[in-house]
Write a protein that holds these residues in place. Structure first.
Motif, PDB file in Angstrom:
ATOM      1  N   VAL A 139     -42.642 -28.973   9.904  1.00 22.38           N
ATOM      2  CA  VAL A 139     -42.632 -27.593   9.401  1.00 22.38           C
ATOM      3  C   VAL A 139     -44.011 -26.960   9.557  1.00 22.38           C
ATOM      4  CG1 VAL A 139     -42.372 -26.190   7.309  1.00 22.38           C
ATOM      5  CG2 VAL A 139     -40.689 -27.961   7.842  1.00 22.38           C
ATOM      6  N   SER A 140     -45.074 -27.717   9.293  1.00 21.26           N
ATOM      7  CA  SER A 140     -46.424 -27.150   9.365  1.00 21.26           C
ATOM      8  C   SER A 140     -46.790 -26.715  10.781  1.00 21.26           C
ATOM      9  CB  SER A 140     -47.456 -28.148   8.847  1.00 21.26           C
ATOM     10  OG  SER A 140     -47.688 -29.173   9.783  1.00 21.26           O
ATOM     11  N   LEU A 141     -46.181 -27.333  11.788  1.00 21.41           N
ATOM     12  CA  LEU A 141     -46.495 -26.966  13.168  1.00 21.41           C
ATOM     13  C   LEU A 141     -46.010 -25.551  13.527  1.00 21.41           C
ATOM     14  CD1 LEU A 141     -45.826 -30.376  14.905  1.00 21.41           C
ATOM     15  CD2 LEU A 141     -48.017 -29.185  14.761  1.00 21.41           C
ATOM     16  N   PHE A 142     -45.146 -24.980  12.734  1.00 20.32           N
ATOM     17  CA  PHE A 142     -44.664 -23.626  13.000  1.00 20.32           C
ATOM     18  C   PHE A 142     -45.569 -22.559  12.385  1.00 20.32           C
ATOM     19  CE2 PHE A 142     -40.870 -26.176  13.701  1.00 20.32           C
ATOM     20  CZ  PHE A 142     -40.450 -25.659  14.918  1.00 20.32           C
ATOM     21  N   PHE A 143     -46.530 -22.985  11.576  1.00 17.97           N
ATOM     22  CA  PHE A 143     -47.467 -22.042  10.977  1.00 17.97           C
ATOM     23  C   PHE A 143     -48.736 -21.970  11.819  1.00 17.97           C
ATOM     24  CE2 PHE A 143     -44.787 -23.217   7.429  1.00 17.97           C
ATOM     25  CZ  PHE A 143     -44.569 -21.995   6.812  1.00 17.97           C
ATOM     26  N   SER A 144     -49.566 -21.005  11.526  1.00 16.38           N
ATOM     27  CA  SER A 144     -50.810 -20.807  12.254  1.00 16.38           C
ATOM     28  C   SER A 144     -51.864 -21.797  11.768  1.00 16.38           C
ATOM     29  CB  SER A 144     -51.291 -19.370  12.052  1.00 16.38           C
ATOM     30  OG  SER A 144     -52.493 -19.174  12.730  1.00 16.38           O
ATOM     31  N   TRP A 145     -52.313 -22.687  12.643  1.00 14.60           N
ATOM     32  CA  TRP A 145     -53.292 -23.710  12.287  1.00 14.60           C
ATOM     33  C   TRP A 145     -54.722 -23.194  12.414  1.00 14.60           C
ATOM     34  CZ3 TRP A 145     -52.618 -29.553  13.072  1.00 14.60           C
ATOM     35  CH2 TRP A 145     -51.382 -29.965  12.570  1.00 14.60           C
TER      36      TRP A 145
END
Length: 169
Positions: free
Chosen positions: A18-24
């Motif tokens: 899920v975190s990979l779909f947010f802006s890092w």
């Protein structure tokens, strides 16, 4: 049934995915925000492939544990998940610490790691930690794991009889 180690690894896999779909990363030029980069594109194809392999291993470990007929496959997956997950976490941590220029030729001061990147790093660490926990969880207190030692064997009677055991000189 799932143990705490498999649950930690599977939970880490879901959170990482899920975190990979947010802006890092946040990219700024002269102090003004000009771009944000998502986890999939910011990390590049090779790192994304490694993270997908880690995620799939963790979820496969949980699935194999639930549907197992024998412990051979889950134990093998525990070891592979721990080794691969540890290596992928080290690579990811180095990648995030080095602060990549994201292919834009930017200075390190212009690239900022955002909270989804930190969450992703923690989730990627949870996968090998969960596998390690599953590796050491023996469930010795479970009823099916109870061990009753066999009764001791009787001591054999000494042999009596006529034969010479001395060696000829």
């Amino acid at each position: 049934r799932l143990r705490s180690g498999e649950l930690i690894a599977a939970g880490g896999a879901v959170v990482l995915f899920v975190s990979l779909f947010f802006s890092w990363y946040e990219v700024s030029a002269q102090g003004a925000a000009c771009a944000e980069t998502g986890g999939w594109s910011a990390l590049g194809t090779p790192m994304s492939i490694l993270l997908v392999v880690e995620i799939v291993l963790a979820l496969t470990l949980a699935g194999a544990t639930v549907g197992r007929r024998s412990p051979a496959l889950p134990v093998a997956l525990i070891v592979v998940t721990w080794v691969v997950g540890s290596l992928v976490w080290i690579i990811l941590a180095l990648r995030l610490l080095i602060e990549p220029d994201l292919g834009l030729g930017l200075a390190a001061s212009q690239v900022t790691l955002r909270w989804p990147g930190y969450i992703g790093l923690l989730a990627a660490a949870a996968i090998p930690i969960g596998a390690l926990q599953a590796m050491r969880d023996d469930r010795t207190d479970a009823p099916e794991s109870a061990y009753t030692p066999p009764p001791p064997r009787p001591i054999p009677e000494p042999k009596t009889g006529g034969g010479s055991d001395t060696a000829a000189s």
